[in-house]
Design an enzyme around this catalytic site. Structure first.
Site, PDB file in Angstrom:
ATOM      1  N   HIS A 106      -8.502  -1.041  29.790  1.00 40.04           N
ATOM      2  CA  HIS A 106      -8.141  -0.196  30.935  1.00 40.04           C
ATOM      3  C   HIS A 106      -7.351   1.043  30.503  1.00 40.04           C
ATOM      4  O   HIS A 106      -7.552   1.531  29.399  1.00 40.04           O
ATOM      5  CB  HIS A 106      -7.390  -1.024  31.989  1.00 40.04           C
ATOM      6  CG  HIS A 106      -8.075  -2.333  32.257  1.00 40.04           C
ATOM      7  ND1 HIS A 106      -9.179  -2.459  33.073  1.00 40.04           N
ATOM      8  CD2 HIS A 106      -7.848  -3.584  31.749  1.00 40.04           C
ATOM      9  CE1 HIS A 106      -9.593  -3.724  33.078  1.00 40.04           C
ATOM     10  NE2 HIS A 106      -8.804  -4.432  32.278  1.00 40.04           N
ATOM     11  N   GLU A 142      -1.812  -4.721  34.121  1.00 37.33           N
ATOM     12  CA  GLU A 142      -2.540  -5.070  32.898  1.00 37.33           C
ATOM     13  C   GLU A 142      -2.561  -3.943  31.866  1.00 37.33           C
ATOM     14  O   GLU A 142      -2.331  -4.169  30.674  1.00 37.33           O
ATOM     15  CB  GLU A 142      -3.981  -5.487  33.245  1.00 37.33           C
ATOM     16  CG  GLU A 142      -4.757  -5.976  32.027  1.00 37.33           C
ATOM     17  CD  GLU A 142      -6.202  -6.348  32.344  1.00 37.33           C
ATOM     18  OE1 GLU A 142      -6.586  -6.290  33.537  1.00 37.33           O
ATOM     19  OE2 GLU A 142      -6.937  -6.678  31.406  1.00 37.33           O
ATOM     20  N   HIS A 200      -6.992  -7.844  26.702  1.00 35.45           N
ATOM     21  CA  HIS A 200      -6.871  -7.842  28.167  1.00 35.45           C
ATOM     22  C   HIS A 200      -5.960  -8.963  28.635  1.00 35.45           C
ATOM     23  O   HIS A 200      -5.580  -9.837  27.851  1.00 35.45           O
ATOM     24  CB  HIS A 200      -8.260  -8.051  28.801  1.00 35.45           C
ATOM     25  CG  HIS A 200      -9.161  -6.866  28.675  1.00 35.45           C
ATOM     26  ND1 HIS A 200      -9.499  -6.071  29.735  1.00 35.45           N
ATOM     27  CD2 HIS A 200      -9.788  -6.332  27.580  1.00 35.45           C
ATOM     28  CE1 HIS A 200     -10.304  -5.094  29.311  1.00 35.45           C
ATOM     29  NE2 HIS A 200     -10.490  -5.236  28.007  1.00 35.45           N
ATOM     30  N   GLU A 237      -8.269 -12.555  26.282  1.00 32.97           N
ATOM     31  CA  GLU A 237      -7.433 -12.548  27.493  1.00 32.97           C
ATOM     32  C   GLU A 237      -6.173 -13.343  27.164  1.00 32.97           C
ATOM     33  O   GLU A 237      -6.232 -14.544  26.913  1.00 32.97           O
ATOM     34  CB  GLU A 237      -8.171 -13.222  28.659  1.00 32.97           C
ATOM     35  CG  GLU A 237      -9.504 -12.571  29.022  1.00 32.97           C
ATOM     36  CD  GLU A 237      -9.359 -11.417  30.022  1.00 32.97           C
ATOM     37  OE1 GLU A 237      -8.210 -11.019  30.318  1.00 32.97           O
ATOM     38  OE2 GLU A 237     -10.401 -10.919  30.491  1.00 32.97           O
TER      39      GLU A 237
END
Ligand SMILES: [Zn+2]
Length: 460
Positions: free
Chosen positions: A287, A301, A354, A422
């Site tokens: 992101h 995040e 992430h 993640e």
């Protein structure tokens, strides 16, 4: 009166011959002759501290032997003991002797002792074994090690002193593994030992003749470096995850290492092989900019993963692996742009970082790869995902959701072995409370970096 003065001058001159110093002419190191070139800095250092003084002829006389009274005097000067000429505990030390004060001060300090018959024998030549006793007591050395010499066994009366001296890096014995404790000591030798005792810059170390056995990477939050091969030895420093060390010696489970200026023993359990190739890893903080990613429990995040990625990059660079970051600030590179940046900079693998979001009960770490068949890239991706994920759940104290085959764009449309990890669920209160702390962000960064090291070691 004149006779008296003359007699005094003569006796002063004779005295100066004995102790190697002329009271009225100061001989500086730069003008002193006969200092062995190899040891110029050590002896110059001692001259500067007035521990060693030249002879009236301006010569250092390095090969001359050292008497026991000269030795006491040099050590006394080095330690700043009271050298005031006075009556000593030994009947054979003349109380008017130049050395009487230093000898008595050294006795009082527990640094020297006489012979069993109560004498000191000031004019006898000092042996290397006696010197070891003198210097180890003068410096109050405490640490011993398993160093041994062929001619000093454990029953020898000088064993303890010789061991202390060697462990402290003050002596390394003589070629072939001997100490020669009964040999008389020269001015050069004695000066070296005193200089090394006073200034650690001059110390010798046993590993000088050793070769590097291997290069390793530290795999522990904080790894204690110790003076000897065991937890009972004092800590001399600490190493952090990803720092590299050169291994010089193996002793059981312990390794004698150098890392920069730090030298000592570490437990082998915390060392990984250092990847030898010229590897470049791409780290991709997910992101960024207009795309915040998930937000929950006060965490965003894009901010979290940038922080963790930058930390991982530092660990990674410690290991000697180059890093390409797809972003280092808060902006949004396109997904294909991230992959293009990695390949353009010769990265050989790609890790996208992430944090997860789902129902609040979902928790733990997981790592994605993409495989349609069994190409080399796909197989390498599975390995990379597994190495990272196996470290991540342990470091994060989270449940392991495993590695999964999912076609996310950055792992699917990528020529490099690629994974998307993640590091926990923002939507889960427990995971989020960890991800807020620097402690767990460092932990995630370490897991990713060391997982990459595992991967490169597997590749090699
Ligand atoms: Zn994401």
């Amino acid at each position: 009166m004149i006779m008296k003065v003359l007699r005094m001058l003569i006796s002063l001159f004779l005295l100066s011959l004995v102790i190697g110093q002329l009271p009225v002419i100061k001989v500086s190191a730069s003008s002193m002759e006969g200092i062995p070139a190899k040891y110029t800095s050590e002896i110059t250092y001692l001259v500067g501290k007035s521990v060693v003084k030249g002879y009236p002829d301006g010569h250092f006389h390095g090969t001359d032997e050292v008497t026991r009274e000269q030795a006491a005097t040099m050590v006394g000067r080095a330690l700043g003991l009271n050298g005031q000429v006075r009556k000593s505990a030994f009947p054979d030390v003349n109380e008017r002797s130049y050395a009487s004060g230093y000898i008595q001060s050294a006795v009082e300090a527990g640094i020297i002792k006489g012979y069993p018959d109560g004498t000191y024998k000031p004019k006898s030549m000092m042996t290397r074994g006696e010197m070891a006793y003198l210097i180890s007591h003068a410096l109050d050395l405490e640490d011993t090690s398993d160093i041994s010499y062929k001619d000093v066994n454990q029953k020898s009366p000088v064993y303890q002193s010789v061991n202390l001296l060697t462990t402290a890096g003050i002596s390394e014995g003589t070629p072939g593994g001997y100490f020669l404790p009964g040999k008389t000591i020269t001015r050069t030798e004695f000066s070296l030992f005193v200089a090394r005792g006073l200034n650690s810059d001059f110390k010798v170390s046993q590993e000088e003749d050793l070769e590097v056995l291997s290069e390793k990477v530290v795999d522990a939050d904080f790894l204690n470096v110790r003076q000897g091969p065991g937890t009972q030895y004092e800590t001399v420093g600490r190493l952090m995850t990803g720092e590299t060390v050169s291994v010089y010696k193996k002793e059981g489970d312990w390794r004698f290492i150098h890392s920069g200026n730090l030298k000592g023993y570490v437990h082998s359990y915390y060392l990984l092989d250092k990847p030898q190739g010229n590897w470049t890893i791409a780290l991709d903080p997910g992101h960024g900019g207009r795309d915040p990613g998930a937000s929950a429990n006060g965490l965003v995040e894009k901010e979290l993963v940038l922080d963790v990625s930058l930390k991982a990059s530092e660990y990674m660079e410690n290991t000697g692996v180059d890093v390409v970051m797809t972003r280092q600030t808060d902006w949004y590179p396109s997904l294909d742009g991230r992959v293009a940046l990695a390949t353009k900079n010769d990265a050989d693998a790609f890790v996208s970082i992430h944090a997860n979001a789902f129902a609040s009960s979902a928790t733990g770490v997981e790592t994605f790869y993409y495989a349609a068949g069994l190409s080399n890239r796909e197989y390498a991706s599975v390995k990379l995902a597994t190495f990272i994920n196996n470290r991540l759940y342990k470091e994060m104290d989270m449940s392991n959701r495993g590695v999964k085959n999912v076609g996310y764009r950055v792992v699917k449309h990528n020529p490099l072995p690629a994974v998307l990890t993640e590091i926990g669920f923002l939507t889960n209160e427990t995971d989020a409370s960890k991800l807020k702390t620097d402690h767990y962000r460092e932990a995630a960064a370490r897991a990713i970096a060391m997982g990459v090291v595992d991967y490169y070691n597997w590749k090699e």
